[in-house]
Scaffold this motif. Sequence first.
Motif, PDB file in Angstrom:
ATOM      1  N   ILE A 197       1.545  16.219  46.948  1.00  0.00           N
ATOM      2  CA  ILE A 197       2.233  14.920  47.019  1.00  0.00           C
ATOM      3  C   ILE A 197       3.723  15.123  47.272  1.00  0.00           C
ATOM      4  O   ILE A 197       4.322  16.037  46.720  1.00  0.00           O
ATOM      5  CB  ILE A 197       1.990  14.090  45.724  1.00  0.00           C
ATOM      6  CG1 ILE A 197       2.601  12.687  45.817  1.00  0.00           C
ATOM      7  CG2 ILE A 197       2.480  14.817  44.474  1.00  0.00           C
ATOM      8  CD1 ILE A 197       2.059  11.694  44.801  1.00  0.00           C
TER       9      ILE A 197
ATOM     10  N   THR B  58      -0.798  13.612  50.132  1.00  0.00           N
ATOM     11  CA  THR B  58      -0.340  12.251  49.825  1.00  0.00           C
ATOM     12  C   THR B  58       1.179  12.167  49.933  1.00  0.00           C
ATOM     13  O   THR B  58       1.893  13.144  49.732  1.00  0.00           O
ATOM     14  CB  THR B  58      -0.777  11.800  48.408  1.00  0.00           C
ATOM     15  OG1 THR B  58      -0.140  12.633  47.448  1.00  0.00           O
ATOM     16  CG2 THR B  58      -2.276  11.853  48.217  1.00  0.00           C
TER      17      THR B  58
ATOM     18  N   PHE C 209      -2.536  10.670  53.158  1.00  0.00           N
ATOM     19  CA  PHE C 209      -2.500   9.264  52.715  1.00  0.00           C
ATOM     20  C   PHE C 209      -1.099   8.870  52.299  1.00  0.00           C
ATOM     21  O   PHE C 209      -0.363   9.677  51.726  1.00  0.00           O
ATOM     22  CB  PHE C 209      -3.385   9.078  51.470  1.00  0.00           C
ATOM     23  CG  PHE C 209      -4.825   9.436  51.661  1.00  0.00           C
ATOM     24  CD1 PHE C 209      -5.726   8.508  52.153  1.00  0.00           C
ATOM     25  CD2 PHE C 209      -5.283  10.704  51.328  1.00  0.00           C
ATOM     26  CE1 PHE C 209      -7.063   8.837  52.321  1.00  0.00           C
ATOM     27  CE2 PHE C 209      -6.621  11.043  51.494  1.00  0.00           C
ATOM     28  CZ  PHE C 209      -7.506  10.105  51.991  1.00  0.00           C
TER      29      PHE C 209
ATOM     30  N   VAL D  53       0.572   6.639  49.554  1.00  0.00           N
ATOM     31  CA  VAL D  53       0.106   6.052  48.297  1.00  0.00           C
ATOM     32  C   VAL D  53       1.171   5.121  47.710  1.00  0.00           C
ATOM     33  O   VAL D  53       2.360   5.287  47.961  1.00  0.00           O
ATOM     34  CB  VAL D  53      -0.294   7.139  47.259  1.00  0.00           C
ATOM     35  CG1 VAL D  53      -1.497   7.924  47.748  1.00  0.00           C
ATOM     36  CG2 VAL D  53       0.857   8.068  46.926  1.00  0.00           C
TER      37      VAL D  53
END
Length: 175
Positions: free
Chosen positions: A101, A129, A146, A148
């Motif tokens: 992330i 992410t 992704f 988020v």
Amino acid sequence: MIFQPQLKILISRDEIAKVIDRLAREIKRDYHEKQPLLIGVQKGSFVFMADLIRQLDLPLELDFARISSYGAARESSGKARVVQGIKTPVKGKDVLVVEDIVDTGITISFLLNYLRKRKPASLKLCTLTDKPSRRRVPVSIDYRGFTVPNKFIVGYGLDFNQKFRNLPDICVLED
Ligand code: IMP
Ligand code: MG
């Protein structure tokens, strides 16, 4: 279970698998005549890394670096440091950093600067992410799984106080 946390699935294991297929196709297209060195950021990226590399039929090398910025809390200290550097030489290599992330961006920009000084042939970033709403340092992401929302997520390698890394889906931790 002794502790029953409030967990809600945000990204299912099937959605994760599909996105990893897509990321692997993008990476193979860009590195098809190369022998990239993939550097995972410990510990969170290890599950993603394990699934990603098995979709990459490239003569790749692999290493992990450990950067500390978060303590046991959810908030970044605003500082980062290398806790465990990588042993593989970086000079002249096509380096692809693999992250779980990108949140404030502090950790990853620190690692990217650290690697850039070691003169790789190229340096790119792949993150599963991205939480852009919390960015404090600009980060250029080459491969993004992704985007988020501004929620604390766990599972698929991501932890809260070292727990929940083993969840197969990405979940939102609600308190
Ligand atoms: P940054 O330096 O703020 O970008 O934070 C990067 C690191 O913080 C990530 O590599 C994660 O380990 C951790 N982190 C940030 N947001 C989350 C989250 O929502 N869940 C779990 N870990 C997170
Ligand atoms: Mg991490």
